[in-house]
Design a protein around this motif. Structure first.
Motif, PDB file in Angstrom:
ATOM      1  N   MET A 249       0.826  -1.199   0.000  1.00 18.84           N
ATOM      2  CA  MET A 249       0.000   0.000   0.000  1.00 18.84           C
ATOM      3  C   MET A 249       0.867   1.259   0.000  1.00 18.84           C
ATOM      4  O   MET A 249       1.911   1.311   0.657  1.00 18.84           O
ATOM      5  N   GLY A 250       0.413   2.247  -0.777  1.00 22.10           N
ATOM      6  CA  GLY A 250       1.036   3.567  -0.801  1.00 22.10           C
ATOM      7  C   GLY A 250       0.019   4.621  -0.394  1.00 22.10           C
ATOM      8  O   GLY A 250      -0.722   4.447   0.566  1.00 22.10           O
ATOM      9  N   GLY A 251      -0.031   5.698  -1.132  1.00 26.66           N
ATOM     10  CA  GLY A 251      -1.007   6.744  -0.853  1.00 26.66           C
ATOM     11  C   GLY A 251      -2.308   6.491  -1.577  1.00 26.66           C
ATOM     12  O   GLY A 251      -2.409   5.643  -2.465  1.00 26.66           O
ATOM     13  N   MET A 252      -3.349   7.251  -1.215  1.00 31.79           N
ATOM     14  CA  MET A 252      -4.663   7.133  -1.859  1.00 31.79           C
ATOM     15  C   MET A 252      -5.359   8.479  -1.834  1.00 31.79           C
ATOM     16  O   MET A 252      -5.106   9.318  -0.962  1.00 31.79           O
ATOM     17  N   ALA A 260      -8.144   6.447  -6.268  1.00 23.48           N
ATOM     18  CA  ALA A 260      -6.819   6.084  -6.785  1.00 23.48           C
ATOM     19  C   ALA A 260      -5.954   5.607  -5.632  1.00 23.48           C
ATOM     20  O   ALA A 260      -5.862   6.277  -4.594  1.00 23.48           O
ATOM     21  N   VAL A 261      -5.303   4.438  -5.815  1.00 20.77           N
ATOM     22  CA  VAL A 261      -4.501   3.814  -4.770  1.00 20.77           C
ATOM     23  C   VAL A 261      -3.123   3.498  -5.321  1.00 20.77           C
ATOM     24  O   VAL A 261      -2.993   2.823  -6.357  1.00 20.77           O
ATOM     25  N   VAL A 268      -0.608   2.098 -10.111  1.00 23.67           N
ATOM     26  CA  VAL A 268      -1.676   2.853  -9.458  1.00 23.67           C
ATOM     27  C   VAL A 268      -2.999   2.240  -9.893  1.00 23.67           C
ATOM     28  O   VAL A 268      -3.292   2.137 -11.089  1.00 23.67           O
ATOM     29  N   THR A 269      -3.807   1.824  -8.907  1.00 17.19           N
ATOM     30  CA  THR A 269      -5.083   1.161  -9.183  1.00 17.19           C
ATOM     31  C   THR A 269      -6.226   2.143  -8.988  1.00 17.19           C
ATOM     32  O   THR A 269      -6.247   2.898  -8.003  1.00 17.19           O
ATOM     33  N   LEU A 270      -7.181   2.133  -9.925  1.00 16.35           N
ATOM     34  CA  LEU A 270      -8.372   2.962  -9.846  1.00 16.35           C
ATOM     35  C   LEU A 270      -9.581   2.082  -9.548  1.00 16.35           C
ATOM     36  O   LEU A 270      -9.837   1.095 -10.258  1.00 16.35           O
ATOM     37  N   PHE A 271     -10.322   2.452  -8.497  1.00 13.68           N
ATOM     38  CA  PHE A 271     -11.533   1.738  -8.115  1.00 13.68           C
ATOM     39  C   PHE A 271     -12.726   2.684  -8.246  1.00 13.68           C
ATOM     40  O   PHE A 271     -12.633   3.867  -7.912  1.00 13.68           O
ATOM     41  N   ASP A 272     -13.863   2.131  -8.702  1.00 12.07           N
ATOM     42  CA  ASP A 272     -15.105   2.893  -8.806  1.00 12.07           C
ATOM     43  C   ASP A 272     -16.082   2.351  -7.776  1.00 12.07           C
ATOM     44  O   ASP A 272     -16.425   1.162  -7.804  1.00 12.07           O
ATOM     45  N   ILE A 273     -16.545   3.224  -6.868  1.00 10.00           N
ATOM     46  CA  ILE A 273     -17.433   2.791  -5.805  1.00 10.00           C
ATOM     47  C   ILE A 273     -18.799   2.397  -6.341  1.00 10.00           C
ATOM     48  O   ILE A 273     -19.511   1.576  -5.748  1.00 10.00           O
ATOM     49  N   VAL A 292      -0.182  10.330  -4.040  1.00  3.50           N
ATOM     50  CA  VAL A 292      -1.281  10.250  -5.010  1.00  3.50           C
ATOM     51  C   VAL A 292      -2.179  11.453  -4.782  1.00  3.50           C
ATOM     52  O   VAL A 292      -2.696  11.646  -3.669  1.00  3.50           O
ATOM     53  N   LYS A 293      -2.391  12.281  -5.827  1.00  3.48           N
ATOM     54  CA  LYS A 293      -3.210  13.486  -5.643  1.00  3.48           C
ATOM     55  C   LYS A 293      -3.906  13.850  -6.957  1.00  3.48           C
ATOM     56  O   LYS A 293      -3.271  14.036  -8.001  1.00  3.48           O
TER      57      LYS A 293
END
Length: 496
Positions: A249-252, A260-261, A268-273, A292-293
């Motif tokens: 794990m890094g930033g989110m 973005a994680v 970098v992984t992108l998740f959609d809620i 991550v920003k």
């Protein structure tokens, strides 16, 4: 007819005896008056000629810088305290030599050159007078207070300076991760709530982040083993759990419904809620992604890794802006965790490096060109753990960890002066001058992380080694913030 006087042939000269007469007072006065009138008339005649004659241009006019009411004491004048009696009298009347005005016999002439020099100096002081600091600026708020306004205990927090164990929501709740547990406090009611606890197999909580203004009660958390969860803090329930074994794990950071994680493998992984699934996997880094920003408009994503590389990803075009051209490199000499987008200038990004970099780079991502570098650099020789642009004025806040010694031959004097006293502190820099205007010692140990209030005025800092959390009032919002409800720079929540 002859006479007896006919025989005298020589002429006869008549003589008379001289008689001394004493002039009367009337004659003396008359004579004096006549002579006086004659002298005055002659003097008047000469004075008229002098005034009628034009003054020669080469004739200098001297102005004596003296006092016509204070007489010049001669060098032969007797002192007033030559005897005991005169000494007592002079002391009683304050007429001793050290208190009597004694102008010099030949006072100095005030030249024209000295007068012009005095005028220039006075004018330069007038024009160089610094303006009063704005009431919105950190100089008028944090600089005047120079102290925190709230302190909380924080035992058991992650000692990793690359962790992000604290976040501030738009609902004015502060969330904190303590090892395996996550707590949050409503700063309006001061109520503390235990939200969740991770299992031993998932590892400790490494990073947390609240949702945006649309969903302020969504809290995402990531563990050291790569597990990502989304919690509803208002209902106290878990919404989704994304398990990614072995990627760390890094930033989110949230961008609407997309999270973005950063991962330990460099992706970098992108998740959609809404879909509750992974929608993209961005490749570009080769080492752990600490920072991550998302940009303010949500169109670009900035990421920083352990090797010091910074990448910009275009969300609309789904590609890396810094990867298409090999000559475009956004690089630090140390790990990059601190990233911040400017809320009042499009494309302005600030990034901060850790040891051995210790510098803040400011990039204009809208004008990136081959071989282009940062538009501004602030060298501090101190670990930079977080960055925040002010919402109300053109200032940049930075939090710092430990400093290190740098050979003086390699450091510019201005850079060395700016690095003094920045260790374990909270510093504010003006833009675009990049001058340090406020520097406050925040903790006795390195500052690990910080987060900004939803109103953009206060900052929470955390020091894991000191095990304390502190809140600082840094800026002030404009008075008419409630009138501009449609502005992105105003929020209704306040801290009491």
């Amino acid at each position: 007819m002859s006479s007896k006087y006919d025989s005298i042939t020589e002429p006869i000269t008549p003589t008379c005896a001289t008689i001394k007469r004493t002039p009367s007072r009337a004659s003396v006065s008359s004579t004096y008056s006549t002579r006086k009138r004659r002298r005055v008339s002659v003097a008047s005649l000469h004075l008229g000629e002098d005034l009628a004659r034009p003054l020669a241009p080469e004739t200098p006019i001297e102005e004596i810088n003296g006092d016509r009411f204070v007489t010049v004491r001669t060098s032969t004048s007797l002192p007033l305290n030559i005897t005991p009696r005169t000494n007592r009298i002079a002391k009683a009347f304050g007429l001793l030599d050290d208190r009597v005005l004694s102008p010099t016999n030949s006072p100095s002439v005030f030249s024209d050159r000295c007068f012009r020099s005095l005028l220039r100096r006075s004018a330069s002081e007038l024009f160089s007078t610094s303006r009063a600091a704005s009431l919105l600026s950190a100089k008028a708020n944090l600089g005047a207070r120079n102290h925190f306004v709230l302190a909380l205990d924080g035992p058991g927090m992650s000692t990793d300076l690359f962790a992000s164990p604290m976040a501030w929501s738009h609902a004015n709740c502060i969330g904190v991760a303590f090892k395996y547990d996550v707590y949050f406090q409503d700063l309006e009611s001061r109520a503390v709530v235990h939200l969740c606890r991770s299992s031993l197999s998932d590892g400790t909580v490494h990073s947390i982040d609240w949702g945006g203004k649309a969903k302020p009660y969504l809290l995402a958390l990531g563990t050291t083993f790569g597990d990502v969860r989304v919690m509803d803090a208002e209902k106290g329930m878990q919404l989704v759990d994304w398990v990614d074994d072995g990627h760390g794990m890094g930033g989110m950071h949230w961008n609407g419904d997309v999270l973005a994680v950063g991962r330990a493998g460099g992706n970098v992984t992108l998740f959609d809620i809404r879909m509750r699934a992974e929608i993209a996997n961005i490749m570009g880094h080769k080492r752990r992604v600490h920072g991550v920003k998302w940009s303010i408009d949500g169109h670009h994503l900035a990421t920083g890794d352990d090797s010091g590389n910074v990448h910009i990803w275009d969300h609309r075009a789904s590609n890396l802006l810094t990867n298409g051209d090999k000559n475009i490199r956004m690089k630090h000499k140390g790990p990059v965790k601190a990233l911040s987008w400017s809320p009042w200038q499009h494309g302005l990004l600030a990034s901060g490096g850790g040891s051995p970099d210790g510098a803040i780079h400011i990039w204009n991502t809208g004008k990136m060109a081959p071989s282009s570098g940062p538009v501004h650099t602030i060298p501090l020789q101190t670990t930079i753990t977080s960055l925040h642009w002010s919402l109300h004025c053109k200032e940049l806040l930075s939090t710092h960890g430990s400093s290190w010694a740098v050979p003086q031959s390699n450091v510019h004097p201005a850079a060395h002066a700016s690095a003094v006293g920045v260790e374990n502190s909270l510093a504010v820099h003006s833009y675009p001058s990049c001058q340090q205007i406020v520097n406050v010692k925040a903790h006795s140990a390195p500052v690990g992380h910080s987060c900004m209030a939803p109103d953009g005025c206060s900052i929470f800092t955390v020091s894991p080694k000191e095990e304390t959390i502190k809140m600082f009032r840094v800026w002030s919002a404009p008075d008419d913030k409630d009138k501009n409800e449609g502005s992105d720079m105003t929020f209704k929540s306040t801290i009491r």
